[in-house]
Design a protein around this motif. Structure first.
Motif, short mmCIF file in Angstrom:
data_model
loop_
_atom_site.label_atom_id
_atom_site.label_comp_id
_atom_site.label_asym_id
_atom_site.label_seq_id
_atom_site.Cartn_x
_atom_site.Cartn_y
_atom_site.Cartn_z
N HIS A 1 -6.04 4.25 -13.93
CA HIS A 1 -4.90 3.32 -13.81
C HIS A 1 -4.30 3.09 -15.19
O HIS A 1 -4.98 3.01 -16.18
N SER B 1 0.82 -1.20 0.00
CA SER B 1 0.00 0.00 0.00
C SER B 1 0.86 1.26 0.00
O SER B 1 0.56 2.24 -0.69
N THR C 1 2.40 1.73 -3.50
CA THR C 1 1.38 2.18 -4.45
C THR C 1 1.10 3.67 -4.28
O THR C 1 0.94 4.41 -5.26
N ALA D 1 2.70 1.45 -11.85
CA ALA D 1 2.29 0.69 -10.68
C ALA D 1 2.79 -0.75 -10.73
O ALA D 1 3.26 -1.30 -9.73
#
Length: 443
Positions: free
Chosen positions: A438, A345, A348, A356
């Motif tokens: 994304h 986490s 990211t 990513a």
């Protein structure tokens, strides 16, 4: 230029078939990797190996995974992901069969080396295939299940390996794992095809090379551009050192200090591997809950897990053999890799969405080079000098470095996320400066 994601072009039923077979190969991956730990006592006795040599047989697989993840993942994207997965499974399965007929430490080391080559890119390429055939809304759930599959495969490898070794001999433990992998690879080759998956699942060569090079040139340096993200890599890797040392040496510990035969030691060690997996899932769940309003709390979770594993494992290995020792070791094992979710986490939140996947590969590399590879090997070196119990008493000290890294990362986290313009420091949500789309939709 950003475009909308390609729609999923396979049926829901076929998508779940792809997941089931990909998950099965992941189990085979970790079963082939961890089965060695169940037969450490037998190899040590038959070939008169030192603990350092035993540790190197385990560590070489993780080392090759860490070193080759990037180049082999790139090749898979260009050559075709499905073909790459099948070839990888065949390589690690044949290498495992090679371990079954090894006549010396050198031959076994070569076999384990090739197991690592085969397994190097499976995690990143396998999850890419799975995610390509499911809706975006299921990605977090599927990713979590895939990660947990590594722990379950470890449980099966150690547990089944111990039982098979006791009844048929250690060579059959490798043979069973190798045959299982080859059968799954054959089924995967027949059922999962790039044509049926559609272009979303192939990962193949329609990306503009100039655009890809520009993306790498501009964004990849940001994988290391903040103190916080570097601390996340280091802290995660050091905690992985503890978890992998325990996973590799627990069967031998139970054999030497509790007098358990290989089958019973393998089953008992499998329970500890399962506890590690539960801790990974639980750590992620707790992190998501406590960091909803204040993103920096994910660092607090990691610090608590590191400190808790240090205290519990140190206390446990100082006690005499008995139920209380095993309870404390089990509790420490639960926390030993519970930092995996918080670390992912953190990474990211601290890296651009456009890289990513590369950021996760970088975290995997840190885990391999700091934890998966040296954990078993260093523990073996220490065991040759101070005994296995003495080595396991020293292993938890890696948590001191991990906790320190997480503490430093927490201090600089809010400043780093604001400076990079990636997330808001209070909520962890997207900032105005960062697009929310994304990047898998960009290609």
């Amino acid at each position: 230029m950003t475009t909308s994601p390609r729609p999923v072009v396979v049926s829901r039923r076929y998508a779940w078939v792809v997941f089931a077979l990909s998950f099965g190969l992941l189990l085979s991956d970790y079963m082939s990797r961890q089965v060695l730990n169940a037969v450490f006592p037998l190899l040590k006795a038959e070939w008169q190996l030192s603990d350092a040599q035993l540790g190197s047989l385990s560590g070489i697989v993780a080392l090759m995974v860490g070193v080759l993840t990037f180049p082999l993942s790139l090749l898979a994207d260009r050559w075709g992901r499905v073909k790459s997965l099948v070839l990888a499974a065949v390589v690690w399965s044949l290498a495992t069969l090679g371990c079954a007929v090894s006549a010396s430490y050198g031959q076994m080391f070569l076999g384990r080396f090739m197991v690592g080559v085969g397994e190097a890119a499976y995690g990143s390429v396998g999850i890419a295939v799975v995610l390509s055939v499911f809706p975006v809304t299921l990605r977090a759930t599927l990713s979590g299940a895939f990660i947990a599959g590594g722990a379950f495969g470890s449980v099966l490898g150690v547990s089944i390996g111990g039982v098979v070794a006791e009844h048929l001999g250690w060579r059959w433990t490798f043979a069973v794992m190798g045959i299982f992998g080859l059968v799954l690879a054959a089924v995967y080759r027949v059922v999962v095809t790039e044509k049926r998956l559609g272009r979303a699942g192939t990962g193949g060569g329609d990306r503009a090379p100039v655009a890809r090079r520009e993306l790498v040139r501009v964004l990849v340096p940001r994988l290391f551009s903040s103190v916080s993200v570097r601390c996340a890599y280091v802290g995660s890797g050091l905690q992985m050192f503890i978890a992998m040392a325990l996973l590799a040496w627990m069967p031998s510990f139970l054999d030497r200090y509790y007098g358990m035969p290989p089958a019973k030691a393998g089953l008992a060690a499998g329970v500890f591997a399962l506890i590690t997996g539960i801790g990974m899932i639980g750590g992620g769940i707790v992190t998501d809950r406590v960091s909803r309003r204040l993103a920096a709390r994910k660092w607090t979770v990691a610090i608590v897990c590191s400190a808790g594993s240090l205290v519990l494992l140190t206390a446990g290995f100082q006690l005499p053999a008995g139920a209380l020792q095993l309870v404390l070791i089990g509790a420490g094992t639960l926390l030993s890799n519970a930092t995996a979710g918080p670390a992912a986490s953190m990474v990211t939140a601290l890296t651009p969405a456009a890289v990513a996947a590369t950021a996760m590969a970088t975290l995997t590399l840190a885990n391999s080079l700091l934890g998966l590879a040296p954990g078993p090997a260093v523990t073996g070196l220490l065991a040759d000098r101070v005994g296995l119990l003495g080595a396991l008493q020293l292993v938890p000290l890696a948590a001191v470095g991990a906790a320190a890294a997480f503490a430093v990362g927490r201090r600089t986290y809010e400043r780093d996320v604001l400076r990079l313009g990636l997330r808001t420091a209070t909520t962890g949500g997207p900032s105005a400066a960062a697009p929310t789309t994304h990047t898998e939709a960009q290609t």
